[in-house]
Scaffold this motif. Structure first.
Motif, PDB file in Angstrom:
ATOM      1  N   VAL A 150     -64.227 -54.440  -9.642  1.00 26.48           N
ATOM      2  CA  VAL A 150     -64.720 -53.883 -10.900  1.00 26.48           C
ATOM      3  C   VAL A 150     -63.958 -54.446 -12.108  1.00 26.48           C
ATOM      4  O   VAL A 150     -64.180 -54.032 -13.231  1.00 26.48           O
ATOM      5  N   ARG A 151     -63.038 -55.395 -11.833  1.00 26.08           N
ATOM      6  CA  ARG A 151     -62.206 -55.967 -12.893  1.00 26.08           C
ATOM      7  C   ARG A 151     -61.440 -54.885 -13.668  1.00 26.08           C
ATOM      8  O   ARG A 151     -61.482 -54.822 -14.886  1.00 26.08           O
ATOM      9  N   CYS A 152     -60.753 -54.045 -12.905  1.00 27.48           N
ATOM     10  CA  CYS A 152     -59.941 -52.997 -13.539  1.00 27.48           C
ATOM     11  C   CYS A 152     -58.624 -53.577 -14.038  1.00 27.48           C
ATOM     12  O   CYS A 152     -57.977 -53.010 -14.903  1.00 27.48           O
ATOM     13  N   GLY A 153     -58.206 -54.696 -13.439  1.00 28.09           N
ATOM     14  CA  GLY A 153     -56.998 -55.354 -13.911  1.00 28.09           C
ATOM     15  C   GLY A 153     -55.704 -54.839 -13.307  1.00 28.09           C
ATOM     16  O   GLY A 153     -54.620 -55.268 -13.720  1.00 28.09           O
ATOM     17  N   ALA A 154     -55.791 -53.952 -12.326  1.00 25.74           N
ATOM     18  CA  ALA A 154     -54.552 -53.437 -11.715  1.00 25.74           C
ATOM     19  C   ALA A 154     -53.752 -54.558 -11.060  1.00 25.74           C
ATOM     20  O   ALA A 154     -52.534 -54.492 -10.956  1.00 25.74           O
TER      21      ALA A 154
ATOM     22  N   ASP B 203     -50.872 -58.117 -13.356  1.00 29.66           N
ATOM     23  CA  ASP B 203     -49.437 -58.413 -13.499  1.00 29.66           C
ATOM     24  C   ASP B 203     -48.692 -58.216 -12.179  1.00 29.66           C
ATOM     25  O   ASP B 203     -47.492 -57.983 -12.175  1.00 29.66           O
TER      26      ASP B 203
ATOM     27  N   MET C  11     -54.133 -64.609 -12.754  1.00 28.06           N
ATOM     28  CA  MET C  11     -54.311 -63.197 -12.417  1.00 28.06           C
ATOM     29  C   MET C  11     -55.171 -63.179 -11.165  1.00 28.06           C
ATOM     30  O   MET C  11     -56.191 -63.872 -11.110  1.00 28.06           O
TER      31      MET C  11
ATOM     32  N   VAL D  43     -57.395 -61.292 -10.172  1.00 28.23           N
ATOM     33  CA  VAL D  43     -58.802 -61.002 -10.445  1.00 28.23           C
ATOM     34  C   VAL D  43     -59.535 -62.261 -10.883  1.00 28.23           C
ATOM     35  O   VAL D  43     -60.638 -62.548 -10.427  1.00 28.23           O
ATOM     36  N   LEU D  44     -58.915 -63.074 -11.721  1.00 33.51           N
ATOM     37  CA  LEU D  44     -59.607 -64.285 -12.167  1.00 33.51           C
ATOM     38  C   LEU D  44     -59.597 -65.366 -11.101  1.00 33.51           C
ATOM     39  O   LEU D  44     -60.521 -66.163 -11.010  1.00 33.51           O
TER      40      LEU D  44
ATOM     41  N   CYS E  50     -54.545 -53.210  -5.202  1.00 28.32           N
ATOM     42  CA  CYS E  50     -55.988 -53.144  -5.474  1.00 28.32           C
ATOM     43  C   CYS E  50     -56.572 -51.865  -4.891  1.00 28.32           C
ATOM     44  O   CYS E  50     -56.375 -51.565  -3.719  1.00 28.32           O
TER      45      CYS E  50
ATOM     46  N   ASN F  96     -49.415 -48.334  -8.981  1.00 32.34           N
ATOM     47  CA  ASN F  96     -49.339 -49.277 -10.095  1.00 32.34           C
ATOM     48  C   ASN F  96     -48.023 -49.221 -10.884  1.00 32.34           C
ATOM     49  O   ASN F  96     -47.537 -48.152 -11.221  1.00 32.34           O
TER      50      ASN F  96
ATOM     51  N   LEU G 183     -54.116 -45.777 -15.734  1.00 33.27           N
ATOM     52  CA  LEU G 183     -55.351 -46.236 -15.094  1.00 33.27           C
ATOM     53  C   LEU G 183     -55.723 -45.292 -13.953  1.00 33.27           C
ATOM     54  O   LEU G 183     -56.875 -44.895 -13.802  1.00 33.27           O
TER      55      LEU G 183
ATOM     56  N   ARG H 154     -59.340 -48.792 -22.646  1.00 32.10           N
ATOM     57  CA  ARG H 154     -58.371 -49.719 -22.060  1.00 32.10           C
ATOM     58  C   ARG H 154     -59.004 -51.090 -21.825  1.00 32.10           C
ATOM     59  O   ARG H 154     -58.352 -52.112 -21.900  1.00 32.10           O
ATOM     60  N   ARG H 155     -60.305 -51.113 -21.598  1.00 33.90           N
ATOM     61  CA  ARG H 155     -60.964 -52.398 -21.402  1.00 33.90           C
ATOM     62  C   ARG H 155     -60.989 -53.232 -22.679  1.00 33.90           C
ATOM     63  O   ARG H 155     -60.946 -54.461 -22.624  1.00 33.90           O
TER      64      ARG H 155
ATOM     65  N   VAL I 259     -57.181 -57.117 -19.850  1.00 34.41           N
ATOM     66  CA  VAL I 259     -58.380 -56.486 -19.290  1.00 34.41           C
ATOM     67  C   VAL I 259     -59.604 -56.903 -20.099  1.00 34.41           C
ATOM     68  O   VAL I 259     -60.682 -57.160 -19.555  1.00 34.41           O
TER      69      VAL I 259
ATOM     70  N   ILE J 164     -60.590 -60.438 -18.966  1.00 31.25           N
ATOM     71  CA  ILE J 164     -61.252 -60.600 -17.666  1.00 31.25           C
ATOM     72  C   ILE J 164     -62.627 -59.929 -17.622  1.00 31.25           C
ATOM     73  O   ILE J 164     -63.337 -60.052 -16.631  1.00 31.25           O
TER      74      ILE J 164
ATOM     75  N   LYS K 113     -71.510 -54.044  -9.499  1.00 31.67           N
ATOM     76  CA  LYS K 113     -70.162 -53.785  -9.015  1.00 31.67           C
ATOM     77  C   LYS K 113     -69.952 -52.302  -8.678  1.00 31.67           C
ATOM     78  O   LYS K 113     -68.941 -51.949  -8.082  1.00 31.67           O
TER      79      LYS K 113
END
Lengths: 540, 330
Positions: free
Chosen positions: A95-99, A102, A116, A118-119, A173, B106, B125, B189-190, B196, B199, B272
């Motif tokens: 879902v491209r949350c970005g967790a 980093d 990253m 995700v990318l 993830c 996280n 998050l 946050r997006r 974020v 991406i 998704k």
């Protein structure tokens, strides 16, 4: 080798706190020296029947791909989508949350957004969406889909060789998407059109033909072993007699070949050989299966299987009952999670039983193979060996969990138990950087070459950062590990980021502390350095 | 720009729903055809997608281990992080699905003043995700009352818990409000966190706007411009009994709500949002990590070329003998 900036300069431009102006799909890959690896040599590709052997360079505009390269890649994707549930679920679920962003050591060290996780997955997912889903086909870039072009292949080559398949991102993830799977499949696809790197393909060819990555021939292994045996005799006064290819031995011992040839791995191997001698177990090594590591697994699952097959084949030929594997990282991914599936069933072996303690290693009853730290921890716990930890008093030790033993196996306490018994000064790095959260050395999964040294130093920064912390706080000067690649890649990393911290295998410290029956008074450790307190003794 | 396209798409859908609600001639389409079609696409699409995953083999054990393995009896195994039996896998999966355990781990990496790295706790998050998903679930369950006569006990029970606060002398359902808060936070946050935002594809904003639109229209319908709930229920019961009832007296705003929901449902299997199914089928999480104890079978395992010992000995026999190594053939 490309010249690398000084640490202080590199530290200034890690830059993961900001993002570039241009969208990643519009940013061509910059093949900057120091960040990419040399392509596979044609003769190595030929030796293991890999397609499209040729002379080429990533810096060239023309990569000399086969004329139907696009068809090959798309067919390859289709085939893998039918074979790997992981590939399908991971392509569909993000879902491209970005967790994960980093969590990658290469992203933290380079700031390059395509590092990253995700990318990195999007590099492949964008093509998947375009060719294999209705959404991507109709909505195109709005849905993150794009056409497969030669530039995409170049991008894959660059970034799938800036991932060490360490699985750290998969810990964080929420759907368990594992970039190691993505990178492994990405590299398999690249291999279909001959886009691979020499630091992987040549060891693969060596291992296939000669039994180990370094390409050491049987008599060379014997010579190297003789050298280690002499060193052990000089240090302890005891002549040990390891054997190769001996039929009828109870146990086959398979170390990573790097430990037979290069410091500081040799010291770790010496420790293991001393321990085996002291316990009197009936074991043999093999020259044919002289490699526990498996660079095939960085090429394709098929190549992993072709190389790994030697271990069971040799165990069968020699008639051993079970197998001990040495201190190696990705080797244990293959042994623990793949070997029995690929080349098993290992039912011709017995459940490993420690002949000294009687401990049955039930958790390895199917594969018949245990990790050497499992063996040693059991020996120590049952009081079967004598140790003098003060012989390691000159070092303040920390432990680097190797990626695969921690996240693809869970070998966390065994090495720690041993370390706490063989040395008096053990300190943990911060918890965000050890155990399942461990950071890669920056050169795993076949990326430990010289030509990409800048990227290795960047990728290794988070690990070095944690070592630096315990170095400054506790005076740690020894970074121990259970991985042969670590023992090759961490010394330059330490030299660059945290000078004055050396690297060792866990069993080097075991070898130092081990009190052997009939040994002479030890004056030197396995590195021929004076033991702590020896000089004062000499003055008495 | 991409985000604005997403906003325009969702606004367009809402507008179409409003127009549909205004024009009696279109009511059959918007009140019966569209919702039923959407439900059908959702059910068939969801099952088809999950089936396409389930029928694909899992060739290797690839469990991600996040704790101590089962090895020596005196070393404590982390049964949830490194499960070796099915019961432990179930506990691990329950943690993932109900509590978002991996997301809870996280930590945020930061560059310190001297350029070195530091890490800090970062639970936002996780918090927004939990808030959003759980309140969404509550809202969905509450809506079951439109599909059962009488309303199921679980729905009535939930309504009591959810609606313990009163607003204007009627229960204020917290879940609806929290859903809106959650979606707003996830949206913020997006766009606020640079990585974020970087991406994100345009399409990532579509479900955010869709669900925000659904929540907002739902809240308005309940507290500000109520519509005829009895008429709505006769319509929804008409779907369930496949005995369509054309609604009367339902406000256009309700049709905005209904059309957004229909589009969300129909689009769900192709998006998704299927992470809802994916989280159950992720091989790194739902496998036992006991691959040395029990053999994992790969259904497509095929024979490969290997370099045999015989070939190896043939090449090196003389050197092996010279080095004193035993050989099979003299």
């Amino acid at each position: 080798m490309a010249k690398i900036a000084k640490p202080a300069e590199l530290l200034k431009n890690t830059g993961f706190d900001s993002v570039p102006q241009t969208h990643w799909m519009d940013t061509p890959v910059d093949f900057r020296p120091g960040t990419w690896l040399f392509p596979g040599k044609a003769e190595s590709l030929i030796a293991v029947d890999l397609p499209n052997p040729r002379k080429w360079s990533p810096e060239d505009a023309d990569w000399k791909l086969p004329p139907n390269w696009k068809e090959i890649i798309l067919d390859g994707m289709r085939e893998r989508l039918q074979r790997y549930r992981s590939f399908r679920v991971f392509m569909d679920s993000c879902v491209r949350c970005g967790a994960c962003a980093d969590k990658c050591h290469f992203y933290l060290g380079s700031g390059d957004p395509r590092n990253m996780p995700v990318l990195r997955a999007e590099l492949l997912r964008s093509v998947y969406l375009y060719y294999f889903t209705p959404t991507g086909k109709t909505l195109g870039r709005f849905a993150g889909a794009r056409e497969l072009t030669e530039d995409v292949i170049k991008e894959w080559f660059y970034y799938f060789h800036q991932c060490t398949e360490c699985r750290r991102c998969s810990v964080f993830c929420p759907y368990g998407i594992d970039t190691a799977e993505i990178t492994m499949i990405g590299r398999e696809l690249l291999n279909l059109i001959g886009c691979n790197i020499d630091w992987i393909v040549t060891p693969v060819a060596n291992c296939y033909m000669k039994g180990n990555h370094l390409g050491i021939q049987p008599h060379g292994l014997v010579d190297s072993m003789d050298f280690l045996v002499e060193n052990i005799q000089d240090i302890t006064g005891i002549k040990i007699e390891p054997t190769f290819n001996r039929k009828g031995a109870e146990i086959l011992y398979v170390p990573p070949s790097g430990d037979i040839f290069a410091d500081p791995g040799t010291f770790a191997l010496m420790g293991q050989l001393m321990l085996f001698h002291e316990t009197g177990i009936d074991y043999t090594l093999s020259t044919y299966a002289s490699e526990g590591g498996n660079f095939g697994s960085f090429t394709s699952m098929e190549m992993a299987k072709r190389l790994n097959a030697k271990i069971y084949a040799e165990a069968k030929r020699l008639g051993v009952k079970w197998i001990i594997g040495g201190e190696c990282g990705h080797m244990w991914r293959v042994i623990h999670q793949f070997m029995d599936t690929m080349n098993g069933p290992g039912d011709f072996l017995e459940t490993p039983v420690n002949p000294l303690t009687g401990t049955r290693f039930e958790h390895a009853k199917a594969t018949g193979m245990i990790h050497v730290t499992e063996f040693t921890a059991d020996l120590i716990h049952e009081g079967k060996i004598k140790l003098d930890p003060s012989r390691n008093d000159n070092v303040k030790v920390t432990f680097h969990d190797s990626c695969n033993p921690s996240r693809a196996m869970g070998l966390l306490e065994e090495p720690r138990y041993i370390l706490n018994k063989v040395c008096n000064h053990f300190y943990e790095m911060p918890e965000e950087t050890i155990r399942e959260n461990t950071f890669c050395c920056g050169g795993g999964s076949g990326l430990g070459a010289d030509e990409n040294m800048e990227m290795r130093m960047r990728g290794g920064l988070p690990r070095a950062n944690a070592v630096r912390y315990v170095h400054e706080k506790f005076g740690v000067n020894m970074l121990s590990c259970v991985c042969a690649i670590d023992r090759a890649t961490l010394p330059p990393l330490m030299h660059y980021w945290v000078p004055k911290v050396a690297v060792c295998g866990v069993h080097e410290l075991v070898g130092n502390a081990l009190i052997m029956k009939g040994e002479m008074k030890r004056k030197q450790n396995l590195r021929f350095e004076d033991l702590p307190g020896v000089e004062e003794d000499g003055n008495e | 720009m991409q985000m604005l396209i997403a906003l325009a798409i969702v606004a367009g859908i809402a507008a179409i729903g409003y127009i549909g609600g205004m024009m009696p001639a279109l009511q059959f389409l918007f009140a019966i055809v569209l919702p039923l079609l959407a439900i059908a696409i959702f059910l068939v699409g969801f099952v088809w997608k999950v089936w396409s995953w389930a029928k694909t083999p899992v060739p290797f054990c690839i469990a991600t281990t996040v704790g101590q393995q089962k090895s020596l009896p005196w070393i404590k195994q982390d049964k949830i992080g490194n499960p070796s039996d099915t019961a432990s896998v179930v506990r691990r999966m329950a943690g993932e699905i109900l509590l978002f355990r991996s997301l809870f781990r996280n930590v945020k990496a930061e560059i310190g003043p001297n350029g070195w790295l530091g890490y800090s706790v970062e639970k936002w998050l996780w918090l927004f995700a939990v808030l959003f998903h759980w309140s969404f679930l509550f809202v969905v369950i509450r809506h079951l009352r439109f599909f059962f006569v009488p309303s199921p006990a679980i729905v009535r029970g939930l309504e009591k818990i959810d609606g313990f606060l009163l607003f204007d002398l009627q229960p204020l359902f917290l879940s609806g409000i929290l859903l809106l808060v959650g979606i707003a936070a996830l949206y913020l946050r997006r766009i606020v966190i640079p990585q974020v935002r970087y991406i994100s594809h345009g399409i990532d904003f579509v479900p955010l706007f869709l669900i925000a639109g659904i929540a907002l229209s739902g809240i308005l319908l309940r507290y500000v411009w109520p519509t005829d709930v009895v008429a709505v229920k006769s319509m929804t019961m008409g779907w369930v009994t496949l005995n369509p009832v054309l609604p009367t007296n339902i406000s256009p705003l309700f049709f905005v709500h209904l059309t957004l929901v229909s589009v969300l449902l129909a689009w769900f299997p192709f998006s998704k949002l299927m992470h809802m199914g994916g989280v159950f089928l992720s091989p790194t999480r739902n496998q036992r990590a006991n691959s040395r104890e029990y053999r994992h079978v790969n259904p497509w395992n095929y024979p490969v070329h290997t370099h045999t010992y015989e070939e190896y000995e043939d090449e090196f026999r003389d050197r092996m003998k010279g080095a004193g190594l035993p050989v099979d053939k003299e």
